[in-house]
Design an enzyme around this catalytic site. Structure first.
Site, PDB file in Angstrom:
ATOM      1  N   ARG A 111      24.592  49.871  24.157  1.00  0.00           N
ATOM      2  CA  ARG A 111      25.952  50.390  24.020  1.00  0.00           C
ATOM      3  C   ARG A 111      26.303  50.569  22.539  1.00  0.00           C
ATOM      4  O   ARG A 111      25.835  49.798  21.688  1.00  0.00           O
ATOM      5  CB  ARG A 111      26.889  49.346  24.640  1.00  0.00           C
ATOM      6  CG  ARG A 111      28.361  49.667  24.651  1.00  0.00           C
ATOM      7  CD  ARG A 111      28.692  50.678  25.648  1.00  0.00           C
ATOM      8  NE  ARG A 111      30.103  50.734  25.986  1.00  0.00           N
ATOM      9  CZ  ARG A 111      30.670  51.810  26.533  1.00  0.00           C
ATOM     10  NH1 ARG A 111      29.967  52.901  26.791  1.00  0.00           N
ATOM     11  NH2 ARG A 111      31.952  51.799  26.857  1.00  0.00           N
ATOM     12  N   THR A 384      29.367  61.414  30.871  1.00  0.00           N
ATOM     13  CA  THR A 384      28.297  60.439  31.097  1.00  0.00           C
ATOM     14  C   THR A 384      27.195  61.077  31.983  1.00  0.00           C
ATOM     15  O   THR A 384      27.411  62.124  32.561  1.00  0.00           O
ATOM     16  CB  THR A 384      28.863  59.148  31.740  1.00  0.00           C
ATOM     17  OG1 THR A 384      29.915  58.684  30.928  1.00  0.00           O
ATOM     18  CG2 THR A 384      27.855  58.067  31.918  1.00  0.00           C
ATOM     19  N   ASP A 426      36.952  53.729  24.499  1.00  0.00           N
ATOM     20  CA  ASP A 426      36.774  52.761  25.593  1.00  0.00           C
ATOM     21  C   ASP A 426      37.312  51.375  25.231  1.00  0.00           C
ATOM     22  O   ASP A 426      37.384  50.496  26.091  1.00  0.00           O
ATOM     23  CB  ASP A 426      35.307  52.675  26.011  1.00  0.00           C
ATOM     24  CG  ASP A 426      34.953  53.707  27.084  1.00  0.00           C
ATOM     25  OD1 ASP A 426      35.879  54.330  27.617  1.00  0.00           O
ATOM     26  OD2 ASP A 426      33.773  53.894  27.369  1.00  0.00           O
ATOM     27  N   SER A 455      32.772  49.085  29.278  1.00  0.00           N
ATOM     28  CA  SER A 455      32.283  50.292  29.955  1.00  0.00           C
ATOM     29  C   SER A 455      32.473  50.162  31.458  1.00  0.00           C
ATOM     30  O   SER A 455      32.686  49.065  31.977  1.00  0.00           O
ATOM     31  CB  SER A 455      30.798  50.450  29.645  1.00  0.00           C
ATOM     32  OG  SER A 455      30.214  51.456  30.443  1.00  0.00           O
ATOM     33  N   SER A 456      32.385  51.301  32.146  1.00  0.00           N
ATOM     34  CA  SER A 456      32.370  51.276  33.618  1.00  0.00           C
ATOM     35  C   SER A 456      30.990  51.623  34.164  1.00  0.00           C
ATOM     36  O   SER A 456      30.809  51.709  35.385  1.00  0.00           O
ATOM     37  CB  SER A 456      33.359  52.300  34.180  1.00  0.00           C
ATOM     38  OG  SER A 456      34.662  51.996  33.795  1.00  0.00           O
ATOM     39  N   GLY A 476      31.099  59.502  35.471  1.00  0.00           N
ATOM     40  CA  GLY A 476      32.416  59.616  36.090  1.00  0.00           C
ATOM     41  C   GLY A 476      33.467  58.669  35.546  1.00  0.00           C
ATOM     42  O   GLY A 476      34.475  58.412  36.209  1.00  0.00           O
ATOM     43  N   GLY A 477      33.254  58.122  34.337  1.00  0.00           N
ATOM     44  CA  GLY A 477      34.291  57.264  33.746  1.00  0.00           C
ATOM     45  C   GLY A 477      34.673  56.151  34.701  1.00  0.00           C
ATOM     46  O   GLY A 477      33.811  55.465  35.262  1.00  0.00           O
TER      47      GLY A 477
HETATM   48  N1  GLY Z   1      32.360  55.892  28.437  1.00  0.00           N
HETATM   49  C1  GLY Z   1      32.360  55.666  29.805  1.00  0.00           C
HETATM   50  C2  GLY Z   1      31.951  54.277  30.143  1.00  0.00           C
HETATM   51  O1  GLY Z   1      31.271  53.639  29.380  1.00  0.00           O
HETATM   52  O2  GLY Z   1      32.321  53.787  31.160  1.00  0.00           O
END
Ligand code: GLY
Length: 575
Positions: A111, A384, A426, A455-456, A476-477
């Site tokens: 990340r 993403t 984020d 993050s998701s 998909g965020g």
């Molecule tokens: N930037 C989207 C995530 O990390 O969830």
């Protein structure tokens, strides 16, 4: 063909069995379930499913040459940087969950990190209000990229082929060019203005492209050549790093050579939990994916979804209510585990989760305001990207990577041939104020130097009877977690094929705003009416698509079925 017919029979039998158990309250949903199952690509030995055919092919070719899934990861990831600049890039970061043939599991966190000069209030105005554009667009939005460190860490630990042999076909792809698809052309057009605004000049992708055009990225090919020669140090300490920092600083950014040279990946212990006989292995913090997925699945486990039916009123209620409660926790507890203490065992523990669902009733919707409060704007849904790989040795990986927004910060580095992320969005710029996905965060996810933003992303591997069963994930965020959830349930509870499971219509709820988002024109109107009567706020208009899921399922006879989401240009390739 014969094998496929047997599989068809197997799935039809499953569907008939589940159909015979259902009540008659939602007839139109049941009619949809009677459709003939559609299988994705079926391969004997190995497979890659990703957002672009070129990337899947490069990964598979590496495995045909004797490389393993980890070698294929390196090639696929870099091929996405060439052919899918929307979300693939050297300027982003990601997470990988793996399961080796011997059953050993683990996770890699590559990340992005906040730069050393980042401050808690860096995106606030003088009144203390968040300025979203500052964390979303241009040089100040960029986190220190982790992608190149990530692929080298994977290669060093698990790779079997020389890096040159893996990356040479990617260099060739960048020089030869990739073909612009219809969907890709639309995306380039949509973001053209922002490309100009941020870069104050034209860039490779801002030209008027038609579907069928070829885009060559020779600068990216040269960068890859330098990386082949000098390794990850080329990006973090060498000529490429200097070009990157010059470009960022010339546009007002704060990333320095020191930030790049201090970047390091983290090997993490993934989140592991059981669901009705499945063992699910997913990404741990700083992604919220694994914890939230575990919370939701443990909350819905006591309910008989297979009897309620796919996308029926009761199934949607149970999933929505579990999502509501999990996302409320996400906002409060989760952040970078190197900076905050996260009570993971409690959060995914049986006792806590059964108490969370105590106030749920099928009679009416719970109000999110009864759990917490806030007002949140709309969604973006398709940033993403994800890829899944299984090799002929039995290793499996699940990787989700991101620039955050589409084309990240939109800042392009012409000399390197890459976009840079806007991952700083984020973080919670101001606790209680939503980010671009409408997600609300708290102190746990406040900005600090060298911290990783929450993050998701939910790269996930599922075992059944102690053996590999599925590798799955999606972009998909904030909708990532709920899309992965529904895909696993589609196969486990509703007997779908992998391909049908990724294509099936999806819905999403994230606590705030107190709205359930449905993919438009995909759900039975009677089901939606019934939900409205129970007090659910339904939104079909704002919803674009929810996720672009890619996955691989190991079928009962040991062959692999790919599920490549019809919503994108996603493609399964195997042998
Ligand atoms: N930037 C989207 C995530 O990390 O969830």
């Amino acid at each position: 063909m014969k094998k496929n017919s047997i599989k068809h029979l197997f799935y039809i039998t499953l569907l008939v069995l589940s159909f015979s158990c259902k009540t008659n309250t939602e007839p139109r949903v049941e009619i949809k379930q009677k459709a003939e199952p559609v299988f994705g690509l079926i391969s004997e030995k190995a497979m890659v499913v990703s957002a672009r055919e070129e990337a899947s092919k490069i990964g598979v070719d590496i495995m045909k040459k004797g490389g393993n899934a980890f070698d294929a990861m390196v090639g696929t990831e870099m091929a996405l940087a060439v052919a899918y600049p929307f979300a693939g890039s050297m300027g982003g970061g990601g997470f990988m969950v793996y399961r080796k043939a011997n059953g050993e599991t683990g996770a890699l966190d590559y990340r992005e990190k906040a730069p050393l000069a980042a401050t808690k209030d860096m995106y606030l105005d003088k009144n203390g209000d968040a300025i979203p554009e500052k964390s979303q667009l241009g040089a100040l939005a960029i986190g220190v990229p982790g992608t190149v460190a990530g692929i080298f860490a994977v290669h060093e630990k698990f790779g079997s082929l020389p890096i040159e042999e893996i990356l040479r076909p990617v260099v060739a792809l960048a020089n030869r060019g990739f073909i612009v698809t219809e969907k890709q052309k639309k995306r380039f057009d949509n973001y053209n203005e922002l490309f100009y605004k941020v870069n104050q000049d034209t860039i490779l992708f801002a030209k008027q492209h038609k579907a069928g055009d070829t885009i060559k990225n020779t600068k990216l090919a040269q960068t890859l050549e330098r990386i082949i020669k000098n390794g990850a140090a080329e990006f973090y300490k060498g000529e490429t790093g200097k070009k990157l920092v010059d470009r960022i600083q010339s546009k007002g950014g704060i990333i320095t050579m020191e930030d790049l040279s201090k970047y390091e990946v983290k090997w993490r212990k993934p989140v592991r939990f059981e669901y009705k006989g499945l063992s699910i292995i997913s990404m741990s913090p700083p992604s919220s994916g694994g914890v939230c997925l575990a919370q939701i699945m443990k909350m819905i486990e006591p309910y008989e979804l297979d009897k309620y039916g796919h996308n029926s009123v009761k199934t949607i209620q149970v999933i929505t209510e579990a999502e509501r409660r999990a996302y409320a926790d996400r906002g409060f507890y989760l952040g970078d585990p190197d900076f905050v203490k996260i009570p993971i065992d409690t959060l995914i523990g049986k006792e806590y989760l059964s108490s969370r669902m105590e106030d749920f009733s099928f009679d009416k919707a719970t109000r999110s305001s009864d759990i917490n409060c806030g007002i949140v704007p709309g969604y973006e849904s398709d940033e993403t990207t994800h890829y899944s790989i299984v090799d002929s040795f039995g290793n499996a990986i699940s990787v989700t990577i991101t620039l955050n927004g589409a084309y990240g910060s939109k800042l392009y580095v012409p000399e390197i041939g890459t976009f840079l992320n806007n991952e700083m969005d984020d973080f919670s710029a101001k606790p209680g104020v939503p980010n671009m996905f409408g997600l609300i965060g708290a102190e746990a996810n406040a900005i600090a130097p060298e911290k990783r933003m929450l993050s998701s992303m939910t790269p996930t591997i599922v075992e059944k009877d102690g053996k590999l069963w599925m590798s799955v994930g999606t972009p998909g965020g904030s909708t990532i977690i709920t899309s992965v959830l529904q895909t696993i349930l589609n196969v486990k509870e509703f007997g779908m094929t992998m391909q049908d499971a990724v294509n099936a219509p999806r819905f999403h709820h994230q606590w705030l705003p107190d709205v359930v988002v449905f993919e438009p024109e995909s759900f039975d109107v009677d089901v939606l009416d019934s939900l409205k009567q129970k007090g659910y706020h339904i939104n079909q208009e704002k919803s674009k698509i929810i996720g672009k899921v890619d996955g691989i399922l190991v079928l009962p006879d040991g062959t692999l079925e790919g599920g490549a989401d019809k919503r994108g240009d996603d493609t399964a390739v195997g042998f």
